[in-house]
Design a protein around this motif. Structure first.
Motif, mmCIF file in Angstrom:
data_model
loop_
_atom_site.group_PDB
_atom_site.id
_atom_site.type_symbol
_atom_site.label_atom_id
_atom_site.label_comp_id
_atom_site.label_asym_id
_atom_site.label_seq_id
_atom_site.Cartn_x
_atom_site.Cartn_y
_atom_site.Cartn_z
ATOM 1 N N UNK A 101 65.547 33.048 94.400
ATOM 2 C CA UNK A 101 66.717 33.899 94.624
ATOM 3 C C UNK A 101 67.730 33.180 95.508
ATOM 4 N N UNK A 102 68.906 33.775 95.619
ATOM 5 C CA UNK A 102 69.998 33.167 96.380
ATOM 6 C C UNK A 102 69.631 32.997 97.850
ATOM 7 N N UNK A 103 68.831 33.901 98.368
ATOM 8 C CA UNK A 103 68.425 33.817 99.776
ATOM 9 C C UNK A 103 67.652 32.534 100.054
ATOM 10 N N UNK A 104 66.985 31.997 99.030
ATOM 11 C CA UNK A 104 66.169 30.805 99.220
ATOM 12 C C UNK A 104 66.940 29.507 98.982
ATOM 13 N N UNK A 105 68.206 29.597 98.538
ATOM 14 C CA UNK A 105 68.899 28.394 98.063
ATOM 15 C C UNK A 105 69.051 27.328 99.143
ATOM 16 N N UNK A 106 69.515 27.700 100.323
ATOM 17 C CA UNK A 106 69.712 26.702 101.375
ATOM 18 C C UNK A 106 68.403 26.014 101.723
ATOM 19 N N UNK A 107 67.329 26.802 101.773
ATOM 20 C CA UNK A 107 66.014 26.287 102.144
ATOM 21 C C UNK A 107 65.473 25.373 101.048
ATOM 22 N N UNK A 108 65.559 25.795 99.783
ATOM 23 C CA UNK A 108 65.064 24.991 98.665
ATOM 24 C C UNK A 108 65.900 23.722 98.513
ATOM 25 N N UNK A 109 67.203 23.833 98.731
ATOM 26 C CA UNK A 109 68.072 22.654 98.642
ATOM 27 C C UNK A 109 67.650 21.603 99.666
ATOM 28 N N UNK A 110 67.270 22.044 100.854
ATOM 29 C CA UNK A 110 66.819 21.105 101.886
ATOM 30 C C UNK A 110 65.552 20.386 101.438
ATOM 31 N N UNK B 250 66.855 20.809 91.550
ATOM 32 C CA UNK B 250 66.405 22.189 91.749
ATOM 33 C C UNK B 250 67.337 23.159 91.039
ATOM 34 N N UNK B 251 66.808 24.341 90.763
ATOM 35 C CA UNK B 251 67.602 25.462 90.260
ATOM 36 C C UNK B 251 67.259 26.693 91.084
ATOM 37 N N UNK B 252 68.182 27.642 91.086
ATOM 38 C CA UNK B 252 68.001 28.869 91.857
ATOM 39 C C UNK B 252 68.140 30.068 90.928
ATOM 40 N N UNK B 253 67.229 31.014 91.038
ATOM 41 C CA UNK B 253 67.264 32.210 90.213
ATOM 42 C C UNK B 253 68.048 33.339 90.858
ATOM 43 N N UNK B 254 68.208 34.400 90.115
ATOM 44 C CA UNK B 254 68.798 35.645 90.618
ATOM 45 C C UNK B 254 67.716 36.711 90.615
ATOM 46 N N UNK B 255 67.568 37.376 91.752
ATOM 47 C CA UNK B 255 66.503 38.370 91.878
ATOM 48 C C UNK B 255 67.087 39.757 92.052
ATOM 49 N N UNK B 256 66.517 40.689 91.338
ATOM 50 C CA UNK B 256 66.804 42.104 91.543
ATOM 51 C C UNK B 256 65.522 42.774 92.010
ATOM 52 N N UNK B 257 65.603 43.456 93.147
ATOM 53 C CA UNK B 257 64.424 44.127 93.700
ATOM 54 C C UNK B 257 64.557 45.629 93.493
#
Length: 303
Positions: free
Chosen positions: A172-181, A190-197
């Protein structure tokens, strides 16, 4: 049990923790001993059997599933202080009660702040790994003691570095900065998904087009695996996108309701976590990250 006056810190743990021996060795300390049991009425008996007068004490605690652990932990921290320890610090590699960082509905308990206020009364400093800092910018906003936050991204990057033909996936977008690092440090795309909770255990994950990454091994990267539903839905989205080999690496593995079994059954390959929470998936050691932070906390008491 008496100890020499020139020893390093004394480390304690209420339950066996994989980080205790390695931290003790690298900090030049000793492992303290204690006796604990439950009375027939369920109350806790605790006795510290190592002399701690004038010593710096470090308690290593597994705070996953914390409710039954909190009172014994407070009893241990408080007893070490009462017995004359020069300082009492807490190494909680996984720090619980961080997600309720606002009142989402009227009347809800702000448990992150209440837990921090309670724990702060019984210790001098805190070291943790990747706490959930979403609406808080720093642990000092809720903890009234010296705090050191260790980043687990470098440990994951070290483990991933050198592996070939990987695609890192953030759910999800919340993880993007962390995964990018992690991706930049390990040299993988890397790719980032979109999450709906839709609830605690109901999420949907949508991933971008994956045709350019066919033939690569996807590695889902996350900080915490709790219910595991985010990982499961990310796994299903990757399979739908044509990715055949899918692994997962996370810092903290809580694995509620043994969700790792469901993940395996759904087709997940390798599942790896850091040794912040004891589990069979522990493959990545965060001791080298913790030692400098603990040493910094201890140094203020060594004059």
């Amino acid at each position: 049990m008496s100890v020499p006056s020139n020893h390093g810190p004394i480390l304690f743990s209420l339950d066996a923790h994989p980080l205790l021996p390695s931290l003790c060795e690298q900090l030049g300390g000793i492992v303290g001993t204690l006796n604990t049991r439950q009375f027939p009425d369920g109350e806790t008996y605790l006795k510290v059997t190592t002399s701690v007068a004038g010593a710096d004490c470090v308690v290593v605690a597994n705070l996953a599933h914390p409710n039954d652990k909190l009172l014994p932990l407070i009893f241990l921290l408080g007893t070490l202080r009462e017995l004359g320890a020069r300082s009492v610090g807490l190494v909680a590699p996984y720090l619980c009660y961080m997600r309720q960082d606002r009142r989402f509905a009227e009347g809800e308990a702000l448990t992150s702040r209440l837990f921090a206020q309670l724990l702060s009364q019984h210790m001098d400093w805190l070291v943790t790994v990747d706490p959930h800092l979403h609406r808080y910018h720093a642990l000092q906003e809720i903890y009234n003691v010296a705090c050191r936050k260790v980043e687990g991204a470098s440990a994951l990057a070290d483990w991933l570095r050198g592996q070939e033909s990987l695609l890192l996936v953030g759910p999800d977008a919340e993880s993007e900065q962390w995964v990018a690092e992690v991706a930049n440090a390990s040299g993988h795309p890397y790719v980032i998904g979109e999450k709906q909770r839709f609830g605690d255990r109901q999420v949907e994950i949508h991933l971008p087009e994956l045709s350019a990454y066919q033939g690569r091994t996807a590695v889902i990267i996350d900080d915490v695996i709790a219910s595991g539903q985010t990982i499961l839905q990310c796994l299903l989205a990757l399979k739908k996108g044509g990715i055949r080999q899918i692994n997962c690496a996370a810092v903290h593995g809580i694995f509620a309701d043994r969700v790792e079994v469901a993940l395996r059954q759904a087709g997940l390959g390798e599942l790896v976590t850091c040794n912040t929470i004891p589990h069979a998936t522990n493959r990545i050691d965060v001791t080298p990250l913790l030692v400098p932070a603990v040493t910094t906390c201890l140094s203020q008491y060594r004059r």
